[in-house]
Design a protein around this motif. Structure first.
Motif, mmCIF file in Angstrom:
data_model
loop_
_atom_site.group_PDB
_atom_site.id
_atom_site.type_symbol
_atom_site.label_atom_id
_atom_site.label_comp_id
_atom_site.label_asym_id
_atom_site.label_seq_id
_atom_site.Cartn_x
_atom_site.Cartn_y
_atom_site.Cartn_z
ATOM 1 N N PRO A 105 0.810 -1.225 0.000
ATOM 2 C CA PRO A 105 0.000 0.000 0.000
ATOM 3 C C PRO A 105 0.843 1.275 0.000
ATOM 4 C CG PRO A 105 -0.960 -1.613 1.496
ATOM 5 C CD PRO A 105 0.349 -2.184 1.031
ATOM 6 N N LEU A 106 1.973 1.279 0.732
ATOM 7 C CA LEU A 106 2.837 2.457 0.729
ATOM 8 C C LEU A 106 3.488 2.656 -0.637
ATOM 9 C CD1 LEU A 106 4.127 4.806 2.138
ATOM 10 C CD2 LEU A 106 5.804 3.271 3.164
ATOM 11 N N ASP A 107 3.827 1.569 -1.325
ATOM 12 C CA ASP A 107 4.376 1.692 -2.682
ATOM 13 C C ASP A 107 3.360 2.327 -3.622
ATOM 14 O OD1 ASP A 107 6.767 0.550 -1.905
ATOM 15 O OD2 ASP A 107 6.190 -1.476 -2.513
ATOM 16 N N ARG A 108 2.100 1.947 -3.508
ATOM 17 C CA ARG A 108 1.067 2.542 -4.365
ATOM 18 C C ARG A 108 0.859 4.015 -4.037
ATOM 19 N NH1 ARG A 108 -1.483 -1.467 -7.126
ATOM 20 N NH2 ARG A 108 -1.218 -3.589 -6.329
ATOM 21 N N GLN A 109 0.926 4.355 -2.761
ATOM 22 C CA GLN A 109 0.845 5.769 -2.390
ATOM 23 C C GLN A 109 2.044 6.544 -2.935
ATOM 24 O OE1 GLN A 109 0.551 5.606 1.880
ATOM 25 N NE2 GLN A 109 -1.248 4.261 1.793
ATOM 26 N N LEU A 110 3.204 5.907 -2.929
ATOM 27 C CA LEU A 110 4.417 6.539 -3.458
ATOM 28 C C LEU A 110 4.268 6.826 -4.950
ATOM 29 C CD1 LEU A 110 7.276 7.204 -2.232
ATOM 30 C CD2 LEU A 110 8.053 5.099 -3.294
ATOM 31 N N LEU A 111 3.737 5.861 -5.687
ATOM 32 C CA LEU A 111 3.524 6.072 -7.120
ATOM 33 C C LEU A 111 2.443 7.114 -7.380
ATOM 34 C CD1 LEU A 111 3.863 2.404 -8.343
ATOM 35 C CD2 LEU A 111 5.119 4.338 -9.273
ATOM 36 N N ARG A 172 14.300 14.436 -11.966
ATOM 37 C CA ARG A 172 14.095 15.662 -11.190
ATOM 38 C C ARG A 172 13.892 15.344 -9.713
ATOM 39 N NH1 ARG A 172 9.725 20.093 -13.104
ATOM 40 N NH2 ARG A 172 11.286 20.227 -14.775
ATOM 41 N N HIS A 173 13.152 14.281 -9.406
ATOM 42 C CA HIS A 173 12.919 13.867 -8.028
ATOM 43 C C HIS A 173 13.085 12.356 -7.944
ATOM 44 C CE1 HIS A 173 11.237 17.847 -7.245
ATOM 45 N NE2 HIS A 173 10.412 17.672 -8.268
ATOM 46 N N VAL A 174 13.483 11.886 -6.755
ATOM 47 C CA VAL A 174 13.579 10.465 -6.459
ATOM 48 C C VAL A 174 12.818 10.227 -5.157
ATOM 49 C CG1 VAL A 174 15.064 8.470 -6.119
ATOM 50 C CG2 VAL A 174 15.841 10.368 -7.558
ATOM 51 N N LEU A 175 11.830 9.331 -5.194
ATOM 52 C CA LEU A 175 10.982 9.079 -4.039
ATOM 53 C C LEU A 175 11.237 7.673 -3.491
ATOM 54 C CD1 LEU A 175 7.560 10.547 -5.246
ATOM 55 C CD2 LEU A 175 9.388 11.683 -3.988
ATOM 56 N N PHE A 176 11.337 7.588 -2.165
ATOM 57 C CA PHE A 176 11.494 6.321 -1.456
ATOM 58 C C PHE A 176 10.359 6.195 -0.446
ATOM 59 C CE2 PHE A 176 15.713 7.455 -2.817
ATOM 60 C CZ PHE A 176 16.322 6.253 -3.174
ATOM 61 N N PRO A 177 9.928 4.983 -0.125
ATOM 62 C CA PRO A 177 8.973 4.816 0.978
ATOM 63 C C PRO A 177 9.686 4.959 2.318
ATOM 64 C CG PRO A 177 9.532 2.676 0.053
ATOM 65 C CD PRO A 177 10.219 3.697 -0.807
ATOM 66 N N GLU A 178 9.024 5.606 3.267
ATOM 67 C CA GLU A 178 9.590 5.729 4.613
ATOM 68 C C GLU A 178 9.291 4.445 5.373
ATOM 69 O OE1 GLU A 178 11.881 6.713 7.214
ATOM 70 O OE2 GLU A 178 11.587 8.384 5.849
#
Length: 398
Positions: A105-111, A172-178
């Protein structure tokens, strides 16, 4: 007046049938006024369309026209709409956890957050995955790079691979799950590259990123930096049309002789009943509707699930207190929760709110747990457990 005035007495005398007994009136003869009197019942019978169970009237003419209903053909299903971004202005990279090749679920929120950042000015989302991941297109991914090989299970080797790939791709940005895995990888990447990292973002837009600080007494905000980690439940998943999720070749992230500090990584099997509920990925729980706990434990071992229980079962001493699921016990993060004989008290539902899939077995069709479940079996739990054990043993012998 142009219309003759009616004489009701004369009309009744004209239409009266002289057969004695109760007065009866015949409508065939025209009234004295010259105006024909309507017979609604006769008109309905004349306009009725024969051959149909439901009443249908033909008002186009006085004659009866048989109407044969044509068979209704089902409409063809429209092909799903797939959005394609051919030439993106920039890239927003996402590094999901994706345990076992599935998005959490956190991966889907990240996307979903990456999708909002990319849609601001014609950008595209890029997923950097260490292995094959299912459902990336539905989650909003435009491009996918599979980072395979080269000791990818080692976090330090993953940081080397990401640093090399990001230097070649220039997102431009790189996102990781916390999360434990994603947060550790983000900090290793920062230690290698020296870039700024914004951790635990709770609100993310194209112009601003915020998070709480000082025991949530203040709010920190700034323009979105290059590296960010997203807190759980801080953004909604992508709910728009599916995206292309086009596979593109990975850059050469492991040049000859390059590797991390760890040369070999091996997963050691751990018994499911030895895991704590907070770490378990598959939990099976018993409620007050379970009487045979030997059968319940046998099913848990056969499924490879961590056993849990409701508060009533733990209060009765049938299961240890550490197995209690709920707000007063353990709040689960499991991918699947299997509830047997649990009605679903509010405190128990709070404990399974973050579970991705819920399966319930209960005799009450209107139980709260049945309503929460994605799959429900309305039956006694004991025959269901026995049938599952038989099916699992038969599958193991094949």
């Amino acid at each position: 007046m142009s219309r003759l005035r009616r004489d009701p007495r004369e009309e009744r005398a004209t239409h009266r049938l002289t057969d004695g007994g109760r007065p009866r009136w015949g409508l065939e003869a025209p009234p004295a006024s010259g105006r024909l009197r309507r017979d609604p019942r006769r008109e309905i019978e004349a306009a009725r369309v024969p051959g149909l169970q439901r009443l249908r009237l033909d008002r186009t003419s006085r004659s009866i026209i048989p109407v044969i209903p044509s068979p209704v053909e089902p409409l063809p299903k429209a092909a799903p709409t797939i959005r394609i971004v051919e030439e993106p202005a920039f890239l927003v990279a996402v590094v999901p956890d994706a345990p076992g090749g599935r998005l959490t679920p956190l991966d889907r929120q990240l996307l979903g957050a990456a999708r909002d950042l990319a849609d601001v000015a014609g950008g595209a989302t890029l997923v950097l995955a260490f292995g094959t991941v299912d459902g990336l297109g539905l989650a909003g991914a435009d491009r996918v790079i599979t980072m395979a090989g080269g000791g990818s299970e080692d976090p330090s080797a993953r940081a080397i691979a990401l640093a090399t790939a990001l230097s070649a791709l220039h997102p431009r940005h790189v996102l990781f799950p916390e999360s434990a895995k994603g947060g550790d990888l983000a900090r290793r990447l920062v230690a290698r590259t020296g870039e700024e990292l914004f951790t635990g973002a709770e609100n993310l837009t194209g112009k601003l990123v915020t998070r709480a600080a000082a025991n949530r007494r203040i709010e920190q905000r700034m323009a979105p930096p290059g590296l960010m980690t997203l807190a759980p439940d801080a953004h909604s998943p992508h709910a728009g049309p599916a995206h292309e999720a086009r596979e593109i070749p990975a850059p050469d992230v492991f040049p000859s002789g390059g590797h991390g500090a760890i040369l070999s990584v091996e997963d050691l099997p751990v018994a499911a009943d030895a895991l704590s509920l907070a770490e378990a990925d598959f939990v099976i729980s018993a409620g007050s509707g379970i009487a045979d706990f030997d059968l319940f434990r046998a099913l848990a071992r056969a499924l490879g699930a961590t056993p849990g229980a409701s508060r009533m079962v733990c209060d009765a001493g049938l299961m240890p207190r550490a197995a209690q699921v709920g707000a007063s016990g353990t709040v689960l993060e499991a991918a699947c929760y299997f509830a047997l004989g649990i009605s679903g008290a509010p405190q128990h539902l709070q404990g399974v709110a973050r579970c991705e899939h819920v399966v319930a077995v209960n005799t009450d069709l209107h139980a709260a747990m049945v309503e929460r479940a994605g799959l429900a079996i309305i039956a006694d739990a004991h025959p269901v457990m026995s049938a599952l054990l038989v099916a699992l043993r038969a599958e193991a012998q094949e």
